[in-house]
Design a protein around this motif. Structure first.
Motif, PDB file in Angstrom:
ATOM      1  N   CYS A  41       0.827  -1.206   0.000  1.00  0.00           N
ATOM      2  CA  CYS A  41       0.000   0.000   0.000  1.00  0.00           C
ATOM      3  C   CYS A  41       0.859   1.251   0.000  1.00  0.00           C
ATOM      4  O   CYS A  41       1.982   1.257   0.522  1.00  0.00           O
ATOM      5  CB  CYS A  41      -0.951   0.022   1.195  1.00  0.00           C
ATOM      6  N   GLY A  42       0.329   2.306  -0.621  1.00  0.00           N
ATOM      7  CA  GLY A  42       0.984   3.602  -0.657  1.00  0.00           C
ATOM      8  C   GLY A  42       0.256   4.557   0.266  1.00  0.00           C
ATOM      9  O   GLY A  42      -0.360   4.137   1.250  1.00  0.00           O
ATOM     10  N   SER A  60      -7.021   5.576  -4.416  1.00  0.00           N
ATOM     11  CA  SER A  60      -6.844   6.774  -5.233  1.00  0.00           C
ATOM     12  C   SER A  60      -6.072   6.462  -6.511  1.00  0.00           C
ATOM     13  O   SER A  60      -5.128   5.677  -6.498  1.00  0.00           O
ATOM     14  CB  SER A  60      -6.098   7.846  -4.434  1.00  0.00           C
ATOM     15  N   ASN A  61      -6.482   7.127  -7.597  1.00  0.00           N
ATOM     16  CA  ASN A  61      -5.801   6.954  -8.868  1.00  0.00           C
ATOM     17  C   ASN A  61      -5.359   8.298  -9.444  1.00  0.00           C
ATOM     18  O   ASN A  61      -5.236   8.469 -10.652  1.00  0.00           O
ATOM     19  CB  ASN A  61      -6.715   6.239  -9.871  1.00  0.00           C
ATOM     20  N   VAL A  62      -5.088   9.256  -8.543  1.00  0.00           N
ATOM     21  CA  VAL A  62      -4.720  10.610  -8.952  1.00  0.00           C
ATOM     22  C   VAL A  62      -3.499  10.606  -9.862  1.00  0.00           C
ATOM     23  O   VAL A  62      -3.419  11.378 -10.826  1.00  0.00           O
ATOM     24  CB  VAL A  62      -4.447  11.496  -7.719  1.00  0.00           C
ATOM     25  N   TYR A  63      -2.536   9.745  -9.566  1.00  0.00           N
ATOM     26  CA  TYR A  63      -1.288   9.709 -10.336  1.00  0.00           C
ATOM     27  C   TYR A  63      -1.209   8.511 -11.270  1.00  0.00           C
ATOM     28  O   TYR A  63      -0.151   8.230 -11.824  1.00  0.00           O
ATOM     29  CB  TYR A  63      -0.098   9.673  -9.384  1.00  0.00           C
ATOM     30  N   GLY A  64      -2.309   7.768 -11.425  1.00  0.00           N
ATOM     31  CA  GLY A  64      -2.272   6.561 -12.244  1.00  0.00           C
ATOM     32  C   GLY A  64      -1.679   5.378 -11.509  1.00  0.00           C
ATOM     33  O   GLY A  64      -1.308   4.371 -12.118  1.00  0.00           O
ATOM     34  N   GLN A  65      -1.592   5.471 -10.158  1.00  0.00           N
ATOM     35  CA  GLN A  65      -0.966   4.410  -9.364  1.00  0.00           C
ATOM     36  C   GLN A  65      -1.760   3.114  -9.316  1.00  0.00           C
ATOM     37  O   GLN A  65      -1.258   2.093  -8.843  1.00  0.00           O
ATOM     38  CB  GLN A  65      -0.675   4.902  -7.937  1.00  0.00           C
ATOM     39  N   LEU A  66      -2.991   3.136  -9.835  1.00  0.00           N
ATOM     40  CA  LEU A  66      -3.774   1.902  -9.886  1.00  0.00           C
ATOM     41  C   LEU A  66      -3.522   1.126 -11.175  1.00  0.00           C
ATOM     42  O   LEU A  66      -3.999   0.014 -11.336  1.00  0.00           O
ATOM     43  CB  LEU A  66      -5.271   2.217  -9.763  1.00  0.00           C
ATOM     44  N   HIS A  94       3.361   5.724  -6.309  1.00  0.00           N
ATOM     45  CA  HIS A  94       3.730   4.888  -7.446  1.00  0.00           C
ATOM     46  C   HIS A  94       3.777   3.425  -7.016  1.00  0.00           C
ATOM     47  O   HIS A  94       3.831   3.119  -5.825  1.00  0.00           O
ATOM     48  CB  HIS A  94       5.044   5.332  -8.094  1.00  0.00           C
ATOM     49  N   SER A  95       3.724   2.546  -7.999  1.00  0.00           N
ATOM     50  CA  SER A  95       3.591   1.109  -7.729  1.00  0.00           C
ATOM     51  C   SER A  95       4.634   0.297  -8.487  1.00  0.00           C
ATOM     52  O   SER A  95       5.145   0.732  -9.523  1.00  0.00           O
ATOM     53  CB  SER A  95       2.192   0.637  -8.132  1.00  0.00           C
ATOM     54  N   PHE A  96       4.922  -0.900  -7.937  1.00  0.00           N
ATOM     55  CA  PHE A  96       5.922  -1.792  -8.527  1.00  0.00           C
ATOM     56  C   PHE A  96       5.396  -3.231  -8.584  1.00  0.00           C
ATOM     57  O   PHE A  96       4.592  -3.646  -7.753  1.00  0.00           O
ATOM     58  CB  PHE A  96       7.193  -1.865  -7.666  1.00  0.00           C
ATOM     59  N   ALA A  97       5.923  -3.965  -9.538  1.00  0.00           N
ATOM     60  CA  ALA A  97       5.748  -5.416  -9.553  1.00  0.00           C
ATOM     61  C   ALA A  97       7.020  -6.032 -10.117  1.00  0.00           C
ATOM     62  O   ALA A  97       7.589  -5.523 -11.082  1.00  0.00           O
ATOM     63  CB  ALA A  97       4.545  -5.815 -10.397  1.00  0.00           C
ATOM     64  N   ILE A  98       7.492  -7.080  -9.469  1.00  0.00           N
ATOM     65  CA  ILE A  98       8.556  -7.889 -10.063  1.00  0.00           C
ATOM     66  C   ILE A  98       7.845  -8.996 -10.825  1.00  0.00           C
ATOM     67  O   ILE A  98       7.019  -9.726 -10.262  1.00  0.00           O
ATOM     68  CB  ILE A  98       9.496  -8.463  -8.996  1.00  0.00           C
ATOM     69  N   THR A 111       6.877  -0.677 -13.363  1.00  0.00           N
ATOM     70  CA  THR A 111       6.449   0.458 -12.546  1.00  0.00           C
ATOM     71  C   THR A 111       5.295   1.209 -13.206  1.00  0.00           C
ATOM     72  O   THR A 111       5.115   1.165 -14.415  1.00  0.00           O
ATOM     73  CB  THR A 111       7.607   1.455 -12.319  1.00  0.00           C
ATOM     74  N   TRP A 112       4.529   1.924 -12.360  1.00  0.00           N
ATOM     75  CA  TRP A 112       3.474   2.798 -12.866  1.00  0.00           C
ATOM     76  C   TRP A 112       3.058   3.760 -11.741  1.00  0.00           C
ATOM     77  O   TRP A 112       3.330   3.526 -10.571  1.00  0.00           O
ATOM     78  CB  TRP A 112       2.271   1.999 -13.377  1.00  0.00           C
ATOM     79  N   GLY A 113       2.438   4.872 -12.127  1.00  0.00           N
ATOM     80  CA  GLY A 113       1.986   5.852 -11.135  1.00  0.00           C
ATOM     81  C   GLY A 113       2.727   7.178 -11.214  1.00  0.00           C
ATOM     82  O   GLY A 113       3.181   7.598 -12.279  1.00  0.00           O
TER      83      GLY A 113
END
Length: 208
Positions: A41-42, A60-66, A94-98, A111-113
């Motif tokens: 979580c952010g 929230s998706n203000v920055y495209g973090q979803l 912002h978000s990450f996935a390996i 990455t995204w957000g």
């Protein structure tokens, strides 16, 4: 840029005063029959990774973090297309996935957000999960995000950091922002076990 980010954070905290409060741990009904293997979580968004590789996001998706264009209520699937997430993490916005690369072998950091200070480590649309190509050839073990910086540990036990360098949070010997991941030469020879990003600082655990 940092000052405007601080203002946004304070405004978000102020808005929380009008939000409903859940005072004790409560089951998320949408996930009752789902096997969850990882969560992150952010500031005001959440990520959930299911055992079948499905990645869900909400908040929230203000920055495209979803990882999508729309602000939909509830948890929804993040489109990682030809990539299969095995672990997830989050910074403030912002978000990450390996992810496993399909059909090729190997792992990638996606990455995204929010990308105000290049904390995504790559170019391209911010709300679409995309590979950090500067880490191609590396085997990411973990990734962590702060307010406007990011840090990762690779299979070589190296630490890579990128984003805002203000006050030395990247550990690269300066306050320069880095638009793509940079290996930390100051930790050369150390066996790095873990690296995590705080709000505006970083910690690295090394073997004694």
């Amino acid at each position: 840029m940092i000052e405007s980010a601080e203002k946004l954070v304070l405004e978000a905290i102020e808005k929380e005063k009008d939000m409903p409060i859940i005072w004790q741990p409560t089951l998320i009904e949408e996930l009752c029959n789902v096997e969850v293997v990882d969560v992150a979580c952010g500031l005001d968004h959440s990520l959930v990774l299911c055992s079948d590789g499905t990645l869900l996001s909400g908040g929230s998706n203000v920055y495209g973090q979803l990882g999508r264009a729309k602000q939909d209520l509830g948890l929804h699937v993040v489109d990682t297309s030809h990539l299969s997430p095995i672990s997830i993490a989050s910074g403030l916005g912002h978000s990450f996935a390996i992810c496993k690369n399909i059909p090729q072998d190997g792992l990638s950091v996606v990455t995204w957000g929010w990308n105000q200070n290049s904390q995504l480590g790559r170019e391209g649309p911010e709300n679409i999960p995309l590979v950090v190509e500067s880490l191609d050839g590396e085997i990411p073990i973990s990734v962590s995000g702060g307010r406007v910086h990011s840090i990762a540990v690779t299979g070589k036990r190296e630490v890579w950091s990128w984003g805002c360098g203000r006050n030395g949070r990247l550990g690269l010997g300066s306050s320069v922002d880095e638009v793509e991941p940079m290996a930390n030469q100051y930790l050369e020879g150390c066996e790095v076990l873990q690296a995590v990003a705080g709000f505006d600082h970083s910690l690295v655990l090394v073997a004694g």
